[in-house]
Design a protein around this motif. Structure first.
Motif, PDB file in Angstrom:
ATOM      1  N   GLY A   1      -0.256 -16.771  -0.747  1.00 31.91           N
ATOM      2  CA  GLY A   1       0.007 -15.346  -0.570  1.00 31.91           C
ATOM      3  C   GLY A   1      -0.343 -14.910   0.835  1.00 31.91           C
ATOM      4  O   GLY A   1      -1.343 -15.373   1.406  1.00 31.91           O
ATOM      5  N   ALA A   2       0.482 -14.042   1.408  1.00 27.82           N
ATOM      6  CA  ALA A   2       0.224 -13.517   2.751  1.00 27.82           C
ATOM      7  C   ALA A   2       0.273 -12.003   2.721  1.00 27.82           C
ATOM      8  O   ALA A   2       1.197 -11.415   2.149  1.00 27.82           O
ATOM      9  CB  ALA A   2       1.245 -14.054   3.755  1.00 27.82           C
ATOM     10  N   GLU A   3      -0.715 -11.362   3.333  1.00 27.01           N
ATOM     11  CA  GLU A   3      -0.796  -9.906   3.362  1.00 27.01           C
ATOM     12  C   GLU A   3      -1.675  -9.480   4.544  1.00 27.01           C
ATOM     13  O   GLU A   3      -2.814  -9.919   4.658  1.00 27.01           O
ATOM     14  CB  GLU A   3      -1.408  -9.386   2.047  1.00 27.01           C
ATOM     15  CG  GLU A   3      -1.699  -7.903   2.005  1.00 27.01           C
ATOM     16  CD  GLU A   3      -0.452  -7.054   2.209  1.00 27.01           C
ATOM     17  OE1 GLU A   3      -0.449  -6.223   3.135  1.00 27.01           O
ATOM     18  OE2 GLU A   3       0.512  -7.236   1.435  1.00 27.01           O
ATOM     19  N   PRO A   4      -1.152  -8.623   5.436  1.00 21.61           N
ATOM     20  CA  PRO A   4      -1.960  -8.185   6.576  1.00 21.61           C
ATOM     21  C   PRO A   4      -2.891  -7.021   6.271  1.00 21.61           C
ATOM     22  O   PRO A   4      -3.863  -6.799   6.989  1.00 21.61           O
ATOM     23  CB  PRO A   4      -0.894  -7.770   7.601  1.00 21.61           C
ATOM     24  CG  PRO A   4       0.244  -7.301   6.757  1.00 21.61           C
ATOM     25  CD  PRO A   4       0.245  -8.177   5.531  1.00 21.61           C
ATOM     26  N   PHE A   5      -2.614  -6.256   5.203  1.00 15.35           N
ATOM     27  CA  PHE A   5      -3.385  -5.049   4.875  1.00 15.35           C
ATOM     28  C   PHE A   5      -4.717  -5.462   4.253  1.00 15.35           C
ATOM     29  O   PHE A   5      -4.754  -6.026   3.161  1.00 15.35           O
ATOM     30  CB  PHE A   5      -2.572  -4.168   3.927  1.00 15.35           C
ATOM     31  CG  PHE A   5      -3.174  -2.825   3.648  1.00 15.35           C
ATOM     32  CD1 PHE A   5      -3.564  -1.989   4.680  1.00 15.35           C
ATOM     33  CD2 PHE A   5      -3.336  -2.385   2.341  1.00 15.35           C
ATOM     34  CE1 PHE A   5      -4.106  -0.742   4.416  1.00 15.35           C
ATOM     35  CE2 PHE A   5      -3.874  -1.142   2.064  1.00 15.35           C
ATOM     36  CZ  PHE A   5      -4.264  -0.313   3.112  1.00 15.35           C
ATOM     37  N   GLN A   6      -5.803  -5.203   4.953  1.00 13.64           N
ATOM     38  CA  GLN A   6      -7.104  -5.704   4.541  1.00 13.64           C
ATOM     39  C   GLN A   6      -7.561  -5.152   3.189  1.00 13.64           C
ATOM     40  O   GLN A   6      -8.196  -5.858   2.408  1.00 13.64           O
ATOM     41  CB  GLN A   6      -8.150  -5.397   5.615  1.00 13.64           C
ATOM     42  CG  GLN A   6      -7.911  -6.152   6.916  1.00 13.64           C
ATOM     43  CD  GLN A   6      -7.935  -7.657   6.724  1.00 13.64           C
ATOM     44  OE1 GLN A   6      -8.991  -8.240   6.484  1.00 13.64           O
ATOM     45  NE2 GLN A   6      -6.780  -8.303   6.834  1.00 13.64           N
ATOM     46  N   ASN A   7      -7.247  -3.912   2.906  1.00  8.34           N
ATOM     47  CA  ASN A   7      -7.609  -3.359   1.598  1.00  8.34           C
ATOM     48  C   ASN A   7      -6.866  -4.089   0.480  1.00  8.34           C
ATOM     49  O   ASN A   7      -7.403  -4.285  -0.606  1.00  8.34           O
ATOM     50  CB  ASN A   7      -7.311  -1.864   1.551  1.00  8.34           C
ATOM     51  CG  ASN A   7      -8.123  -1.077   2.558  1.00  8.34           C
ATOM     52  OD1 ASN A   7      -7.769  -1.059   3.749  1.00  8.34           O
ATOM     53  ND2 ASN A   7      -9.193  -0.461   2.128  1.00  8.34           N
ATOM     54  N   GLY A   8      -5.623  -4.489   0.749  1.00  2.87           N
ATOM     55  CA  GLY A   8      -4.863  -5.255  -0.229  1.00  2.87           C
ATOM     56  C   GLY A   8      -5.461  -6.627  -0.437  1.00  2.87           C
ATOM     57  O   GLY A   8      -5.544  -7.117  -1.573  1.00  2.87           O
TER      58      GLY A   8
END
Length: 222
Positions: free
Chosen positions: A77-84
């Motif tokens: 999984g890849a996600e830049p949004f730190q809260n996510g």
């Protein structure tokens, strides 16, 4: 020196991360973070029957649910949004899921580090639509990413794109169908209007922030 690609995402952090999730960012994330250089995914889980990728997993609900359904599958999984990312770590920790590895950053970097034909499945669900015409160049789905996804998907592998912005659906359909490497599987309207049987509806999707009902486009790697 080549310029990095335009950011396809907005802010990377909003509210303060809750203490428990912040602790997981320090403890769990380093254990399951994908390598920062080219790697063979199956070295991360040698017993994996398949390797899947979710690009932009948001709060991690869909990714965690798919991982729970298929413990034999390694999910990247890849996600830049730190809260996510913090939210996803909570889901993984609560459900004791051990078949997920994360990239807390731009998914395009992760895709670039994957070997040819290393994936069986890709999800791109409700990415940032960048609705203003002058921002369309920032959309994640571009011809170069389509080509990269064709490279990392094995023949017969599948890709699912979903959005609730009509223009982005049209934009993405045009770019995937323009590629000789992808075949759109739809035969009738219900194939894109009705959520697929294995889809997991998230809280974000339920907010209906777009301008149309969710549309699901499934493609097969030729």
């Amino acid at each position: 020196m080549p310029h990095p690609p335009l950011r396809s995402f907005g802010r990377i952090k909003s509210r303060v991360i809750k203490p428990r999730q912040a602790a997981l960012m320090d403890s769990l994330l380093p254990q399951i973070r994908v390598p920062a250089e080219p790697f063979e995914p199956r070295t991360l889980m040698p017993e994996a029957a398949e390797v899947w990728l979710e690009i932009g997993f948001g709060g991690g609900e869909h990714m965690a649910a798919q991982a729970a359904r298929r413990p034999d599958v390694l999910i990247l999984g890849a996600e830049p949004f730190q809260n996510g990312v913090a939210s996803a770590l909570r889901h993984l920790d609560e459900q004791q899921l051990t078949n997920v590895r994360l990239k807390d950053g731009d998914a395009r970097e992760l895709v670039g580090h994957l070997p040819d034909g290393g994936l069986e499945r890709v999800f791109i669900l409700f990415p940032d639509p960048w609705p203003k015409a002058r921002h369309h160049k920032r959309r994640l789905v571009q011809a170069d990413l389509v080509a990269e996804l064709a490279r990392v998907l094995k023949p017969g592998g599948t890709l699912r794109f979903a959005s609730d912005w009509a223009d982005y659906v049209d934009w993405s359909l045009e770019r995937f169908t323009a590629s000789p490497d992808f075949r759109w599987t739809a035969d009738r309207a219900d194939d894109w209007r009705t959520p697929p049987a294995d889809h997991v509806t998230t809280r974000y999707e339920e907010k209906r922030l777009g301008d149309c009902a969710p549309v699901f486009l499934d493609f097969v790697r030729a």
